[in-house]
Design a protein around this motif. Sequence first.
Motif, PDB file in Angstrom:
ATOM      1  N   ALA A  49     -48.984   9.516  10.070  1.00 28.73           N
ATOM      2  CA  ALA A  49     -49.797  10.616   9.545  1.00 28.73           C
ATOM      3  C   ALA A  49     -48.891  11.725   9.065  1.00 28.73           C
ATOM      4  N   SER A  50     -49.219  12.216   7.924  1.00 30.63           N
ATOM      5  CA  SER A  50     -48.409  13.273   7.339  1.00 30.63           C
ATOM      6  C   SER A  50     -48.708  14.610   8.029  1.00 30.63           C
ATOM      7  N   LEU A  51     -47.818  15.524   7.827  1.00 31.55           N
ATOM      8  CA  LEU A  51     -48.026  16.855   8.384  1.00 31.55           C
ATOM      9  C   LEU A  51     -49.264  17.505   7.731  1.00 31.55           C
ATOM     10  N   ARG A  52     -49.917  18.391   8.459  1.00 34.86           N
ATOM     11  CA  ARG A  52     -51.120  19.136   8.054  1.00 34.86           C
ATOM     12  C   ARG A  52     -52.344  18.241   7.977  1.00 34.86           C
TER      13      ARG A  52
ATOM     14  N   ASP B 252     -46.318  20.309  21.043  1.00 40.68           N
ATOM     15  CA  ASP B 252     -45.359  20.432  19.944  1.00 40.68           C
ATOM     16  C   ASP B 252     -45.841  19.747  18.669  1.00 40.68           C
ATOM     17  N   HIS B 253     -46.713  18.811  18.806  1.00 36.37           N
ATOM     18  CA  HIS B 253     -47.109  18.008  17.663  1.00 36.37           C
ATOM     19  C   HIS B 253     -48.443  18.442  17.045  1.00 36.37           C
ATOM     20  N   PHE B 254     -49.223  19.160  17.808  1.00 36.68           N
ATOM     21  CA  PHE B 254     -50.573  19.498  17.324  1.00 36.68           C
ATOM     22  C   PHE B 254     -50.827  21.009  17.471  1.00 36.68           C
ATOM     23  N   ALA B 255     -51.649  21.483  16.559  1.00 33.83           N
ATOM     24  CA  ALA B 255     -52.091  22.878  16.610  1.00 33.83           C
ATOM     25  C   ALA B 255     -53.598  22.910  16.351  1.00 33.83           C
ATOM     26  N   LEU B 256     -54.177  24.067  16.616  1.00 37.41           N
ATOM     27  CA  LEU B 256     -55.628  24.215  16.480  1.00 37.41           C
ATOM     28  C   LEU B 256     -55.937  25.246  15.397  1.00 37.41           C
ATOM     29  N   ASP B 257     -56.849  24.875  14.530  1.00 34.04           N
ATOM     30  CA  ASP B 257     -57.269  25.781  13.458  1.00 34.04           C
ATOM     31  C   ASP B 257     -58.793  25.941  13.555  1.00 34.04           C
ATOM     32  N   VAL B 258     -59.251  27.217  13.714  1.00 30.05           N
ATOM     33  CA  VAL B 258     -60.692  27.514  13.848  1.00 30.05           C
ATOM     34  C   VAL B 258     -61.206  27.945  12.491  1.00 30.05           C
ATOM     35  N   ILE B 259     -62.264  27.277  12.048  1.00 29.58           N
ATOM     36  CA  ILE B 259     -62.839  27.537  10.732  1.00 29.58           C
ATOM     37  C   ILE B 259     -64.246  28.118  10.927  1.00 29.58           C
ATOM     38  N   SER B 260     -64.525  29.215  10.208  1.00 29.38           N
ATOM     39  CA  SER B 260     -65.839  29.864  10.261  1.00 29.38           C
ATOM     40  C   SER B 260     -66.682  29.412   9.092  1.00 29.38           C
TER      41      SER B 260
ATOM     42  N   VAL C 150     -54.787  19.997  13.935  1.00 31.80           N
ATOM     43  CA  VAL C 150     -53.856  19.906  12.806  1.00 31.80           C
ATOM     44  C   VAL C 150     -52.511  19.329  13.315  1.00 31.80           C
ATOM     45  N   VAL C 151     -51.974  18.312  12.564  1.00 35.44           N
ATOM     46  CA  VAL C 151     -50.670  17.715  12.904  1.00 35.44           C
ATOM     47  C   VAL C 151     -49.579  18.640  12.364  1.00 35.44           C
ATOM     48  N   VAL C 152     -48.782  19.135  13.252  1.00 34.25           N
ATOM     49  CA  VAL C 152     -47.701  20.047  12.843  1.00 34.25           C
ATOM     50  C   VAL C 152     -46.302  19.384  13.006  1.00 34.25           C
ATOM     51  N   LYS C 153     -46.261  18.192  13.622  1.00 34.60           N
ATOM     52  CA  LYS C 153     -44.974  17.504  13.815  1.00 34.60           C
ATOM     53  C   LYS C 153     -45.240  16.005  13.825  1.00 34.60           C
ATOM     54  N   GLU C 154     -44.391  15.272  13.179  1.00 33.29           N
ATOM     55  CA  GLU C 154     -44.572  13.830  13.104  1.00 33.29           C
ATOM     56  C   GLU C 154     -44.539  13.223  14.506  1.00 33.29           C
ATOM     57  N   VAL C 155     -45.354  12.206  14.647  1.00 35.06           N
ATOM     58  CA  VAL C 155     -45.440  11.535  15.936  1.00 35.06           C
ATOM     59  C   VAL C 155     -44.791  10.155  15.837  1.00 35.06           C
ATOM     60  N   ASP C 156     -44.331   9.683  16.946  1.00 39.89           N
ATOM     61  CA  ASP C 156     -43.667   8.372  17.012  1.00 39.89           C
ATOM     62  C   ASP C 156     -44.319   7.626  18.162  1.00 39.89           C
ATOM     63  N   ARG C 157     -44.935   6.485  17.798  1.00 44.21           N
ATOM     64  CA  ARG C 157     -45.691   5.753  18.807  1.00 44.21           C
ATOM     65  C   ARG C 157     -44.771   5.226  19.897  1.00 44.21           C
ATOM     66  N   GLU C 158     -43.476   4.917  19.529  1.00 45.99           N
ATOM     67  CA  GLU C 158     -42.575   4.404  20.527  1.00 45.99           C
ATOM     68  C   GLU C 158     -42.242   5.484  21.556  1.00 45.99           C
ATOM     69  N   LEU C 159     -42.310   6.719  21.118  1.00 49.84           N
ATOM     70  CA  LEU C 159     -42.031   7.803  22.070  1.00 49.84           C
ATOM     71  C   LEU C 159     -43.297   8.275  22.785  1.00 49.84           C
ATOM     72  N   HIS C 160     -44.374   8.477  22.046  1.00 44.57           N
ATOM     73  CA  HIS C 160     -45.631   8.967  22.644  1.00 44.57           C
ATOM     74  C   HIS C 160     -46.783   8.166  22.052  1.00 44.57           C
ATOM     75  N   SER C 161     -47.312   7.296  22.843  1.00 43.76           N
ATOM     76  CA  SER C 161     -48.450   6.508  22.372  1.00 43.76           C
ATOM     77  C   SER C 161     -49.772   7.234  22.572  1.00 43.76           C
ATOM     78  N   CYS C 162     -49.751   8.272  23.348  1.00 40.40           N
ATOM     79  CA  CYS C 162     -51.009   8.999  23.633  1.00 40.40           C
ATOM     80  C   CYS C 162     -50.687  10.442  23.989  1.00 40.40           C
ATOM     81  N   PHE C 163     -51.540  11.326  23.546  1.00 44.08           N
ATOM     82  CA  PHE C 163     -51.417  12.750  23.882  1.00 44.08           C
ATOM     83  C   PHE C 163     -52.733  13.212  24.525  1.00 44.08           C
ATOM     84  N   ASP C 164     -52.590  13.884  25.660  1.00 46.08           N
ATOM     85  CA  ASP C 164     -53.762  14.468  26.338  1.00 46.08           C
ATOM     86  C   ASP C 164     -53.711  15.990  26.181  1.00 46.08           C
TER      87      ASP C 164
END
Length: 835
Positions: free
Chosen positions: A167-170, A197-205, A216-230
């Motif tokens: 997934a691309s950034l943003r 580090d990889h995700f951010a939150l954007d609130v839209i009105s 919002v994806v703010v940093k590329e993810v690598d499945r070999e390093l992190h297969s899941c984020f809580d």
Amino acid sequence: MRKKPSVLGLSNSVVGFLRSMLLLSHFLLQFLVLCWHFFLCMDCQEVSPFAMQYKVLEEVPSGTVIGKLSEDFGWEERSEPAETFHQLHFPKELPVRIRSGDGLLSTAGRLDREQLCRHNDPCLFSFDVLAAIHLALIHVEIQVLDINDHAPQFPKPELELEISESASLRTRIPLDRALDPDAGSNALCSYSLSPSDHFALDVISGSDGTKHAELVVVKEVDRELHSCFDLVLTAFDHGESPKSGTTLLRVIVLDSNDNSPMFAESSLTVEIWEDALPGTILINLTATDPDQGPNGEIEYSLSKHASLELLNMFSIEAKTGSVVLRRPLDYEENHTYEVDVQARDLGANPIPAHCKILIKVLDVNDNAPDLHITWAAQVPVLSEALPKNSFVALVTVSDPDSGNNGQVHCYLSQGLEHFKLKRTNRYTYMLLTNAILDRERWAEYNLILIVQDNGNRSLSARKHLTICISDVNDNPPLFERITYDVTIAENNVPPSYLITVKAHDADLDFNGKVSYSIQDFLVSDLVSIDSKTGEIFALRAFDYEQMRSLEFLVTAEDGGHPKLVSNVSVRVSLLDRNDNSPVIVQPVLVEAITTMTPTLNSNVSLLFTMTARDADSGMNGAVHYDILSGNDTSLFLIDPLSGEVFINSSNASSLIGGEWELEVLVRDQGNSPLHAKALVQLSFRNHLNQLTSSAQEAQMLSPSTVTVICLAVLLGTFLLILALIMSICRREKKDNMAYNCREAEHAHRHQQLKKPHKHIQKTDIYLVPVLRNRQAVQSEAEQVRSCEETLLKESLQPGASLSPPCIEGGPIWESVGTCQGLSVAATAPKSPPPD
């Protein structure tokens, strides 16, 4: 013939006066009734509309006081208990009660704003209260205020998301919105995300003020390093004591798929009319994927986190991406819907693309207005005494639609003449009287109320109202005739029926129940009336010869309060019956016999005239004369009408010395004739014998004449004696008034000690003569001369005062007395003599 009561001779003038007085009292009573009706009308004045607003927090304890109408309007509370405030209608869902005595408003149960007003803000309830004593209609509006008693809540406690490691950034992933049933600032939510580090939150009105969060994806993810984020997503409200709710975001990282589908916009807004039919396509979504083959084929679906209500309402075509309406919409139940749509390709490890659709339902005028009637009384019955502009009922209209579709107006299609509508606020009207009501003309009114909204396709509703008019005693009894005339023959047998009077009263029940009476007390023993039927009876037998007619007043009275009366005149005319026989008044009869000595005159053939009277009238009183017997030779003729008896002979002198007896019959002309008989004994004499007989009769006095003469002589003698006695008594009284000279002299001496001495002359003395016999006059003359000499001598002495024994004991300058039985008077000179 029976003796008739003397009261039958009552004059018509007295009856007329009594009738006038009764009519005057009737008019006065009518005036009092009109005053009572005016007072009753003043008590029903026009109701004035008022408005009052109150606010109360939700979740307050039961019994909490909201307000007090009597205090808020400045009305004094009454000491005695009275139902002043009447609740006309209440919303069923609002647990509020009102105290009738003082208008105290208080809660009657739990107030939960979220339950009472799920989609409405502000939460308003309105109702109307009638202040009967103050004649006021109060429109009460209560606003239930929200408290922050609910925390934001996400649809599910855990939200699972999938993302490609390529997934691309943003890259944005819409997140479910947290819901808070509170209102206002208590419902506004802010979102926060746990640190990553990889995700951010954007609130839209949104355009409607709602907010939703996107990951919002703010940093590329690598499945070999992190297969899941809580991640923990937290929603906060903006209440004074903020409350929050959380959900767990589990982001699963998938193997790389060259390209994942993409929507042109991550959020869209769609508007649809609420009358849209099921099967209507709301929107056609399009996602693009540059891959070829299965990796480029896209499949659409609704989010697996969508609620069951949403899944039943909407569906999406998997191949085309068309969002379809499955069930009818209802703007009044739900204004908006949020639909999350996913787009996946058919390649291995597909990465879904997300799009949030906000569906806004547009109101359609699909609800007709509603009418609710609250009567001022328990039943729709009005008194006909109500004046114009009196309050009848409260009309409440409603329309659940919004905008112009929910704006309504109400009007009357019938009853404009006697009733009208007056608008008090947006949804409330007062039904008022528009004229004076008259039950006798209209006992019932049928009205049609129509309410209509202002939508493009206007809808309306109508309601039929039936109003009954109750009776008041405003109509007096009215007789069928102006006067009643009845004729009855005399000598009736009491009780005799005369006539029936009838009066009608247009009122109802007791107000229209008529009773009859006769107020003339002077005829109370002559006639009577049945109080219920109006039948009049004669209580006594009438005598035409004593009373020709009878007139009295009959009073009709109803049973209302106050009672109304009317009077009618009843005139009874009597018919004569032949109940009186003729009476011979001339000549005078003694036991039906009279003796007459007529004088025969060659020039006049009239012997005598018989006169009879009959008390009856008409033919019953017309008399006819006839000779029954004693006239066999037709020597006598009688006039049948005048009763004059003539001699039917040319040689009247031949009858001198003869005697005849004639039996004369006098009868009336009635149907059953009555008669009287007289035996006339005739003895004929010539004219000279008649004069001689008259002279002898004049010389012979009857005993009665002698008695009268004797009584007159005795009376004259008595009056003469009485006059002499009174004259003697008057003379003795004058003699006793002379004073004795001795007593006068003694009194004079005492006065000399107090008064100055006066000189008198001889000319100041004069004599008062007193009637005496001749010898007394001579002796008195001598005494007068001696008195005068004595007085003169004393007066001539210097310093001497007048103190003769003949001066009365009065003032010295004016006195009268007696000197040895002689009256003497002395007067003082007007001016003293010169020295």
